[in-house]
Motif scaffolding. Structure first.
Motif, short mmCIF file in Angstrom:
data_model
loop_
_atom_site.label_atom_id
_atom_site.label_comp_id
_atom_site.label_asym_id
_atom_site.label_seq_id
_atom_site.Cartn_x
_atom_site.Cartn_y
_atom_site.Cartn_z
N PRO A 167 -76.09 57.94 -13.08
CA PRO A 167 -75.51 57.15 -12.26
C PRO A 167 -74.85 55.84 -13.84
O PRO A 167 -75.51 55.49 -14.33
CB PRO A 167 -76.74 55.93 -11.42
N CYS A 168 -73.53 55.72 -13.07
CA CYS A 168 -72.87 54.33 -14.03
C CYS A 168 -72.95 53.33 -13.51
O CYS A 168 -72.35 52.30 -13.06
CB CYS A 168 -71.52 54.99 -14.01
N CYS A 169 -74.46 53.13 -13.40
CA CYS A 169 -74.77 51.29 -12.69
C CYS A 169 -76.10 51.85 -13.37
O CYS A 169 -77.30 52.45 -13.34
CB CYS A 169 -75.21 51.95 -10.99
N TRP A 359 -70.66 52.95 -18.26
CA TRP A 359 -69.03 52.91 -18.53
C TRP A 359 -68.16 54.31 -18.89
O TRP A 359 -66.99 54.53 -18.85
CB TRP A 359 -68.60 51.93 -19.85
N ARG A 360 -69.23 54.92 -19.02
CA ARG A 360 -68.67 56.59 -19.61
C ARG A 360 -67.70 57.21 -17.92
O ARG A 360 -67.13 57.60 -18.02
CB ARG A 360 -70.06 57.58 -19.59
N GLY A 361 -68.24 56.44 -16.82
CA GLY A 361 -67.73 57.05 -15.27
C GLY A 361 -67.00 55.53 -14.42
O GLY A 361 -67.59 54.84 -14.69
N ILE A 365 -61.86 51.73 -18.82
CA ILE A 365 -62.52 51.69 -19.59
C ILE A 365 -62.92 53.40 -20.37
O ILE A 365 -63.32 53.36 -20.91
CB ILE A 365 -62.82 51.14 -21.07
N ARG A 366 -63.03 53.70 -18.82
CA ARG A 366 -64.14 55.45 -18.83
C ARG A 366 -63.11 56.18 -19.98
O ARG A 366 -62.21 55.90 -19.35
CB ARG A 366 -63.99 55.78 -18.31
N ALA A 367 -64.64 56.53 -20.71
CA ALA A 367 -63.38 57.06 -22.31
C ALA A 367 -64.58 58.59 -22.42
O ALA A 367 -65.71 58.62 -22.75
CB ALA A 367 -62.75 56.90 -22.74
N ARG A 368 -64.05 59.89 -23.23
CA ARG A 368 -65.09 60.49 -23.76
C ARG A 368 -65.63 59.97 -25.05
O ARG A 368 -66.90 60.23 -24.42
CB ARG A 368 -63.95 61.89 -24.02
N PHE A 369 -65.46 58.66 -25.40
CA PHE A 369 -65.85 58.93 -26.60
C PHE A 369 -67.01 57.76 -26.98
O PHE A 369 -67.85 57.33 -27.67
CB PHE A 369 -64.73 58.16 -27.75
N LEU A 370 -66.65 57.03 -24.73
CA LEU A 370 -68.57 56.74 -24.84
C LEU A 370 -70.16 57.25 -24.96
O LEU A 370 -70.94 56.37 -25.27
CB LEU A 370 -68.13 55.98 -23.30
N ASP A 371 -69.44 58.21 -25.33
CA ASP A 371 -71.09 59.31 -25.07
C ASP A 371 -71.70 59.01 -26.54
O ASP A 371 -72.36 59.19 -27.08
CB ASP A 371 -70.95 61.31 -24.91
N ARG A 372 -70.30 58.94 -27.90
CA ARG A 372 -70.50 58.87 -29.28
C ARG A 372 -71.01 57.42 -29.26
O ARG A 372 -71.83 57.01 -30.25
CB ARG A 372 -69.24 59.13 -30.19
#
Ligand code: 6PG
Length: 474
Positions: A167-169, A359-361, A365-372
Motif C-alpha cells: 500500500p502507498c500509505c 510515493w511510488r504510486g 510525483i510517482r516515479a520508477r526511481f523512487l524504488d532507488r
C-alpha cells in the motif's frame, strides 16, 4: 447498521474519497454543509456501495460506529477550524477527526494539541493524486497518534494505491508529520515540473523541435529511468492540439504559472530549518517570475542572445535527458533532507525510505526511481544525502558532462534554466573542497566584528580591522 467511517465536505475530493471507501466495501456516512451535494452523491453513486447520508452533523455522528472516524475534506485554513468546531463537541473520547486537506503542518500541530486536550485524536493526513487518485487509490500520508493509526490505518491502506502489492500509505509520525511530508511532496512536485518544463524549453528553442516531436521524446524517456507520471502527462499535454486555433495547445495557454501555496510553504519552512532546498525555491520563484506580466513587459527588449538551433539535435536530446535525471536527483535529495530536518526538529522519527515507498504510486510525483531512493535509505537509514548513495553517485557521475553542457548551452543561448543550473550549483557546492564562505566570514568580521573560526585552532576570533590588524580571541 452503522458506518465505519464518515466523510464531511463532498466537493470532488471528498466525494471521490467517500466513493473509494464505499467501493472497498466500507459503509460510509456522508455529509455536506449544503445537503444537495449529499443527495447528488447518493443518487449518482449509491449503487457503488453503502452510503449513509446525513443532513446534520448530529445525524452524521450518530450514524458512525465507535471509535468514530470523521474525515473532513474542506478548504485548508479557516474552513477547517470551523468544521472541527462543529464536530468536535459531538464526539467522545477516543474518536478521531481526520483532516485530509492540504493543511499547513503548523495548523495541524495546533489542532492536534487542542483536540488531544479534549480526548480526541486529530489525524492530519496528506493525500496526493488529485481527483483520480482519490477515487482509484491515492498516496496517503497520515500523521497523529500511533493509536489512531491502529484504528484508521487498515482502512486507509485498503483504499490507497498499491505498488507490487504494497500500500502507498503508512504511518508517518506524530501531530503535523503527515502534512509536513505532503508539503515537501508538493515542493518536490514543483521542482520536478519546473525541470521538465526546462527540458521542453531547451528542446524547443535550442533543438528547434515542435511540441508534438518533443512529446515523442518524452514518451521515449518514459520507458526508461525517467519513467514517471509527470513525464507521462507532459507528453500528453505537448501532443495536444488546441481545437480553436489548430496550433499546439501549449502555445494557446498564457505563460504564467499559478500556485496555491504548498510549494511556497516548503521553501518558507526550509528557510526556517536552514535546509538549502534551492531547486524547490527556484521552481517557486520561476512561477512567480512568470506571473509578473508588467515586469516582463518592461524587460522584453533587454539585450541578449536569441536562442539558435544547435548542430546536433540528437546529442542535445541525450544531454537533456542526462541533465534532467541529474537535476531530479538533486531535487529529491534536497526534499528528503528537508523531511529529515523537520523530523529531527519536531521529534517525528520519520523513516525516509518509507516515504519513498508510499510515493511510488498514487501521488503526483510517482516515479520508477523512487524504488532507488527506498533502496538507498534501506542500505543506510542515516544517509546524509541521496547524492552519496552508490547508485545516485554513479548516475550523476555519468550524467555530469551532459549536465554541464546543457547549462552552458542554455547560458550561451539566453534560455533560462534556473532549475538545471541551481541543481548543478548545489552539486558543485557540496563537493567543493573549499568554499568562498571563508571570505564572507572575513567580510562579516570586518564590518561587524561578527567573528570567525580558524581552520587550525578551536574558538572564535576577531581581527582588529580598524587598528593594527592583529587577531584577538572573541
Ligand atoms: C497532489 C497535488 C495537489 C494539488 C496541488 C497543486 O499531490 O495531488 O499536489 O495537492 O494539485 O496542490 O498545487 P498548485 O496549485 O500550488 O500548483
Amino acid at each position: 447498521d452503522k458506518a465505519q467511517i464518515g466523510v464531511t465536505g463532498l466537493a470532488v475530493m471528498g466525494r471521490n474519497l467517500a466513493r473509494n471507501l464505499a467501493r472497498h466495501g466500507h459503509a460510509v456516512a456522508v455529509h455536506n454543509r449544503s445537503p444537495e451535494r449529499t443527495k447528488a452523491l447518493v443518487e449518482e453513486f449509491g449503487h457503488e456501495g453503502t452510503f449513509l447520508p446525513a443532513d446534520t452533523p448530529e445525524q452524521f455522528v450518530a450514524s458512525l460506529e465507535r471509535p468514530r472516524r470523521v474525515v473532513i475534506m474542506v478548504k485548508a485554513g479557516a474552513p477547517t477550524d470551523a468544521v472541527i468546531e462543529e464536530f468536535a463537541p459531538l464526539l467522545e473520547p477516543g474518536d478521531m477527526i481526520i483532516d485530509a486537506g492540504n493543511a499547513h503542518f503548523a495548523d495541524t500541530r495546533r489542532r492536534e494539541a487542542a483536540l488531544r486536550e479534549r480526548g480526541l485524536h486529530f489525524v492530519g493526513t496528506g493525500v496526493s493524486g488529485g481527483e483520480e487518485g482519490a477515487l482509484h487509490g491515492p498516496s496517503i500520508m497520515p500523521g497523529g497518534s500511533p493509536e489512531s493509526y491502529e484504528a484508521l490505518g487498515p482502512l486507509l491502506e485498503d483504499i490507497s494505491a498499491k505498488v507490487d502489492g504494497t500500500p502507498c500509505c503508512t504511518y508517518v509520525g506524530p501531530d503535523g508529520a503527515g502534512h509536513f511530508v505532503k508539503m515537501v511532496h508538493n515542493g518536490i512536485e514543483y521542482s520536478d515540473m519546473q525541470l521538465i518544463a526546462e527540458a521542453y524549453e531547451l528542446l524547443r528553442h535550442a533543438g528547434g523541435m515542435e511540441p508534438a516531436q518533443i512529446a515523442e521524446v518524452f514518451r521515449r524517456w518514459n520507458t526508461g529511468r525517467l519513467e514517471s507520471y509527470l513525464i507521462e502527462i507532459t507528453a500528453e499535454v505537448l501532443a495536444h492540439t488546441d481545437a480553436a486555433t489548430g496550433k499546439p495547445f501549449v502555445d494557446a495557454v498564457v505563460d504564467q504559472a499559478e500556485q496555491k501555496g504548498t510549494g511556497r510553504w516548503t521553501v518558507q519552512i526550509a528557510l526556517d530549518l536552514g535546509v538549502p532546498v534551492s531547486g524547490i525555491a527556484e521552481a517557486v520563484f520561476a512561477r512567480s517570475l512568470s506571473g509578473h506580466a508588467d515586469l516582463r513587459d518592461a524587460a522584453r527588449d533587454l539585450p541578449g542572445p536569441r536562442p539558435s538551433r544547435v548542430g546536433d539535435v540528437d546529442a542535445l536530446v541525450e544531454d537533456v535527458e542526462q541533465a534532467l535525471y541529474a537535476s531530479k536527483i538533486v531535487a529529491y535529495a534536497q526534499g528528503f533532507n528537508q523531511i529529515q530536518a523537520g523530523s529531527a526538529e519536531y521529534g517525528w522519527n520519520i523513516d525516509p525510505g518509507a516515504m519513498a515507498t508510499i510515493w511510488r504510486g498514487g501521488c503526483i510525483i510517482r516515479a520508477r526511481f523512487l524504488d532507488r531512493i527506498r533502496a538507498a535509505y534501506d542500505a543506510d537509514p542515516d544517509l546524509p544525502t541521496l547524492l552519496v548513495d552508490d547508485h545516485f553517485r554513479d548516475a550523476v557521475a555519468g550524467a555530469q558532462d551532459s549536465w554541464r553542457r546543457v547549462v552552458a548551452t542554455a547560458a550561451q543561448s539566453g534560455i533560462p534554466v534556473p532549475g538545471f543550473s541551481t541543481a548543478l550549483a548545489y552539486y558543485d557546492g557540496l563537493r567543493a573542497q573549499r568554499l568562498p564562505a571563508a571570505l564572507v566570514q572575513g567580510q562579516r568580521d570586518f564590518f561587524g566584528a561578527h567573528t570567525y573560526r580558524r581552520v587550525d585552532r578551536n574558538g572564535a576570533f576577531h581581527t582588529l580591522w580598524g587598528g593594527d590588524r592583529s587577531e584577538v580571541s572573541a
